[in-house]
Design a protein around this motif. Structure first.
Motif, PDB file in Angstrom:
ATOM      1  N   ASN A  68       4.603  -9.307  -8.368  1.00 46.93           N
ATOM      2  CA  ASN A  68       3.186  -9.051  -8.094  1.00 46.93           C
ATOM      3  C   ASN A  68       2.961  -7.651  -7.529  1.00 46.93           C
ATOM      4  O   ASN A  68       2.209  -7.465  -6.580  1.00 46.93           O
ATOM      5  N   ARG A  69       3.693  -6.676  -8.066  1.00 43.77           N
ATOM      6  CA  ARG A  69       3.591  -5.271  -7.669  1.00 43.77           C
ATOM      7  C   ARG A  69       3.865  -5.043  -6.179  1.00 43.77           C
ATOM      8  O   ARG A  69       3.327  -4.135  -5.563  1.00 43.77           O
ATOM      9  N   GLN A  70       4.696  -5.912  -5.617  1.00 43.62           N
ATOM     10  CA  GLN A  70       5.115  -5.761  -4.215  1.00 43.62           C
ATOM     11  C   GLN A  70       6.614  -5.982  -4.129  1.00 43.62           C
ATOM     12  O   GLN A  70       7.173  -6.807  -4.849  1.00 43.62           O
ATOM     13  N   TYR A  71       7.252  -5.245  -3.203  1.00 41.78           N
ATOM     14  CA  TYR A  71       8.666  -5.471  -2.939  1.00 41.78           C
ATOM     15  C   TYR A  71       8.815  -6.551  -1.878  1.00 41.78           C
ATOM     16  O   TYR A  71       8.034  -6.618  -0.930  1.00 41.78           O
ATOM     17  N   ARG A  72       9.812  -7.338  -2.047  1.00 39.19           N
ATOM     18  CA  ARG A  72      10.219  -8.309  -1.035  1.00 39.19           C
ATOM     19  C   ARG A  72      11.655  -7.953  -0.674  1.00 39.19           C
ATOM     20  O   ARG A  72      12.503  -7.802  -1.562  1.00 39.19           O
ATOM     21  N   TYR A  73      11.929  -7.785   0.611  1.00 44.95           N
ATOM     22  CA  TYR A  73      13.250  -7.381   1.085  1.00 44.95           C
ATOM     23  C   TYR A  73      13.930  -8.591   1.712  1.00 44.95           C
ATOM     24  O   TYR A  73      13.468  -9.110   2.727  1.00 44.95           O
ATOM     25  N   ILE A  74      15.030  -9.031   1.108  1.00 41.92           N
ATOM     26  CA  ILE A  74      15.728 -10.238   1.548  1.00 41.92           C
ATOM     27  C   ILE A  74      17.090  -9.839   2.094  1.00 41.92           C
ATOM     28  O   ILE A  74      17.980  -9.424   1.339  1.00 41.92           O
TER      29      ILE A  74
END
Length: 146
Positions: A68-74
Motif C-alpha cells: 500500500n505504498r508504505q514500508y513496514r519494518y519488521i
C-alpha cells in the motif's frame, strides 16, 4: 479486484526436554540458508510463484515490506524464534545495520516455476527510513505483533 495477501508473523511453538528445546518445523518444498551481510541495505525484490518463510538462526536484521505504498519494518533476531511468511507478489528487502552477518533459513513454498524476474532487484519507490529501521531494532526485546 483480487485478494491482497498479507505478511504473517508468528513466534514458533517449542517443547523443552531437559536442556534442549525443540521448535516447530516449517513445511516446505525447498529449504535454503540465506546470509545478509553486515551493513547491508538491500533493494526490494518480489517472487511471483513462491512464499518465503524466514527464520533467523544467527544475528539480526530488519525485513522491509512494501505494501500500500508504505514500508513496514519488521525486526527479526535469533533471540526470539519467529517465522515471517511472505506470500507471492509482496516486494521485500533486507537491512542489516549490525557489525555481524545475519544467517536465516528460508523454507520456501513453491506455487509454480520460478519466474526469471524473481530475484532481480527493484528500485525502491522512495528511500528507506533508517531512523525507523533503528527504532524497529530497539523493539527486538519486545514481543512482535502482526
Amino acid at each position: 479486484m483480487g485478494l491482497i495477501h498479507q505478511v504473517e508473523i508468528r513466534q514458533l511453538n517449542s517443547m523443552r526436554s531437559g536442556m534442549v528445546e525443540f521448535f516447530t518445523p516449517q513445511t516446505s518444498d525447498e529449504t535454503m540458508t540465506v546470509q545478509v551481510e553486515a551493513g547491508a541495505v538491500e533493494q526490494l525484490f518480489v517472487h511471483r510463484f513462491q512464499t518465503d518463510q524466514l527464520l533467523v538462526v544467527r544475528g539480526q536484521f530488519v525485513l522491509v515490506i512494501l505494501q500500500n505504498r508504505q514500508y513496514r519494518y519488521i525486526p527479526l533476531s535469533d533471540r526470539v524464534p519467529t517465522v515471517v511468511k511472505i506470500p507471492p507478489g509482496v516486494p521485500h528487502g533486507a537491512i542489516n545495520l549490525s557489525a555481524e552477518p545475519c544467517l536465516m533459513v528460508n523454507a520456501l513454498l513453491r506455487h509454480g516455476e520460478p519466474h526469471e524476474r524473481d530475484y532481480r532487484p527493484l528500485k525502491p519507490p522512495f528511500p528507506y527510513n533508517l531512523v525507523a529501521v533503528k527504532q524497529a531494532l530497539e523493539r527486538l526485546d519486545y514481543p512482535l505483533t502482526a
